[in-house]
Design an enzyme around this catalytic site. Structure first.
Site, PDB file in Angstrom:
ATOM      1  N   GLN A 129      61.526 -77.024 104.520  1.00 27.92           N
ATOM      2  CA  GLN A 129      62.381 -76.278 103.591  1.00 27.92           C
ATOM      3  C   GLN A 129      63.719 -76.992 103.428  1.00 27.92           C
ATOM      4  O   GLN A 129      64.503 -77.054 104.380  1.00 27.92           O
ATOM      5  CB  GLN A 129      62.625 -74.862 104.117  1.00 27.92           C
ATOM      6  CG  GLN A 129      63.484 -74.018 103.211  1.00 27.92           C
ATOM      7  CD  GLN A 129      63.836 -72.679 103.841  1.00 27.92           C
ATOM      8  OE1 GLN A 129      64.235 -72.618 104.993  1.00 27.92           O
ATOM      9  NE2 GLN A 129      63.673 -71.608 103.091  1.00 27.92           N
ATOM     10  N   SER A 164      63.890 -77.986 109.252  1.00 31.29           N
ATOM     11  CA  SER A 164      62.923 -77.921 110.355  1.00 31.29           C
ATOM     12  C   SER A 164      61.657 -78.703 110.007  1.00 31.29           C
ATOM     13  O   SER A 164      61.154 -78.596 108.876  1.00 31.29           O
ATOM     14  CB  SER A 164      62.536 -76.473 110.651  1.00 31.29           C
ATOM     15  OG  SER A 164      63.680 -75.689 110.885  1.00 31.29           O
ATOM     16  N   GLU A 247      60.109 -65.188 103.795  1.00 30.45           N
ATOM     17  CA  GLU A 247      60.639 -65.760 105.038  1.00 30.45           C
ATOM     18  C   GLU A 247      61.179 -64.679 105.974  1.00 30.45           C
ATOM     19  O   GLU A 247      61.059 -64.771 107.187  1.00 30.45           O
ATOM     20  CB  GLU A 247      61.755 -66.764 104.704  1.00 30.45           C
ATOM     21  CG  GLU A 247      62.246 -67.533 105.917  1.00 30.45           C
ATOM     22  CD  GLU A 247      63.332 -68.553 105.567  1.00 30.45           C
ATOM     23  OE1 GLU A 247      63.768 -68.606 104.418  1.00 30.45           O
ATOM     24  OE2 GLU A 247      63.732 -69.289 106.483  1.00 30.45           O
TER      25      GLU A 247
END
Ligand SMILES: Cc1cc2nc3c(=O)[nH]c(=O)nc-3n(C[C@H](O)[C@H](O)[C@H](O)COP(=O)(O)OP(=O)(O)OC[C@H]3O[C@@H](n4cnc5c(N)ncnc54)[C@H](O)[C@@H]3O)c2cc1C
Length: 385
Positions: A129, A164, A247
């Protein structure tokens, strides 16, 4: 809210439990070195492939897009049983399965869905992301990573941070600024960025735990085809809100189940080293157990609301309260471990790592302050600060 399980739900649980009991003993061991990213990718994607082949991949994705099409209650049972059995966590498949894939289902073209959804479900494609930037975290709409349209491509220049799993990702859900003159929420576009495009430089960053869970990502004249755009040009803020709705949904629920197990093991540590004799420590442990139980019931309430089609405010309330309870557990663990709290290896290290992990979850996916603003404004109807 109905806390009982239907006959179908119980049958689903039984079938899943027996599949897990059959498959888990044969699983290759998890890589012990957190910096072994090739090994971590292989471990996580192998598990995803096993889930896929057994019909459990994309548990709550609609069946027409290759998912299981499970009800929210069945999805909760899936999380409960996999956590209880000690099955691998979603790992590097996190972004693809939990929010990029669902965003593509909701917003992408048929070609984009066909190109990516089956590969995400099989564990063939890893996503990251690319939203946050050094100057745009909580205030994400201030992002400045620039994309200029030249013919059939966007040319991207700028940087992202805290990305990440960028070092193993094949694709990135990338937010870019396509109109610098428009009001900040209106000049943003959501792109599918292949991570092997020339001009992308991924620089891993070490966390306090000693591994590089996230990276800085730099873009220098990176060419992304216009056909990789999801939604309209300059409509990316709306698409990003769709991503956030996934999310901040159930992403932390399986963590809660793991935390309950960690707390039970902390009680055992306290019993062994004598700290359990302290009435104050016992009271704190009991309070935490009660808080986790309450969060589990809140999860069931959120699921019931989701099933009845009424989106509740539960996601933000859950995320805020859960992450702060994890902080309390981390602090308590440090006091119970006493001198053992300095060791990052050995049997007790899971509590030290748990304490460090707690620091990140009041920040990731929207900080506690931002969640409080959401609860204040959207749940309690208070005026904007
Ligand atoms: C483990 C982890 C993984 C992450 N993974 C990713 C990823 O894969 N991709 C990605 O794009 N990002 C990722 N992030 C980044 C994350 O989304 C941001 O860190 C987060 O949004 C906060 O932004 P920031 O760090 O810039 O802090 P800032 O926004 O600068 O906030 C600093 C402080 O100010 C407070 N604050 C800011 N605005 C307000 C306000 N309006 N009212 C009250 N208080 C306020 C904040 O709560 C915080 O305490 C990750 C973060 C973590 C910790």
């Amino acid at each position: 809210m109905d806390l009982r399980f239907s006959r179908d739900e119980t049958a689903f649980r039984t079938e899943l439990r027996s599949w897990l009991a059959g498959v888990l003993p044969g699983l290759a061991p998890k890589p012990t070195d957190p910096e072994d990213w090739t090994g971590r990718r292989t471990y996580d994607t192998n598990w995803q492939r096993l889930l896929h082949d057994a019909g459990y991949a994309g548990i709550d994705w609609p069946a027409e897009f290759g998912g299981r099409g499970a009800t929210p209650t069945e999805a909760l049972i899936f999380l409960e049983e996999t956590e209880r059995a000690g099955a691998p966590y979603v790992g590097v498949n996190f972004v693809g399965l939990l929010h990029a894939g669902p965003t593509l289902i909701a917003e992408a073209s048929d070609e984009q869905r066909a190109a990516h959804l089956p590969r995400i479900l099989r564990g063939d494609e890893i996503w990251c992301q690319g939203f946050s930037e050094p100057g745009a975290g909580s205030d994400l709409a201030s992002l400045s990573c620039r994309a200029e349209r030249v013919g059939d491509d966007y040319i991207v220049n700028g940087s992202k941070i805290w990305t990440s799993f960028a070092q193993v990702a094949d694709y990135c859900e990338l937010l870019v600024r396509t109109d610098p003159d428009a009001p900040k929420h209106r000049g943003i576009t959501w792109l599918i960025c292949p991570m092997d495009t020339p001009g992308i430089d991924v620089r891993p960053m070490k966390t306090i735990q000693g591994s590089s869970e996230f990276s800085e990502v730099f873009f220098s004249d990176v060419r992304i085809p216009v056909s990789n755009r999801v939604g309209e040009e300059n409509d990316g803020w709306r698409v990003a809100m769709v991503t956030f709705s996934f999310e901040r949904g159930t992403a932390f629920v399986s963590e809660l189940l793991g935390s309950m197990q960690l707390l039970a093991r902390l009680v055992e540590v306290a019993k062994k080293n004598g700290r359990f004799d302290d009435g104050g420590i016992r009271r704190e442990l009991a309070h935490l157990a009660a808080e986790f139980d309450a969060l589990w019931v809140l999860t069931k309430r959120n699921v019931t609301q989701a099933e009845s089609g009424v989106p509740g405010p539960g996601g933000s309330v859950f995320k805020l309260h859960y992450s702060e309870a994890r902080h309390k557990m981390g602090d308590l663990a440090m006091r119970i471990l006493d001198r053992d709290a300095v060791a990052l290896d050995g049997d007790l290290s899971e509590h030290v790592r748990g304490w460090m992990h707690a620091m990140s979850i009041t920040i990731a996916a929207g900080t506690s302050q931002i969640q409080r603003n959401i609860v204040a404004e959207r749940v309690l109807g208070l005026p904007k600060g």
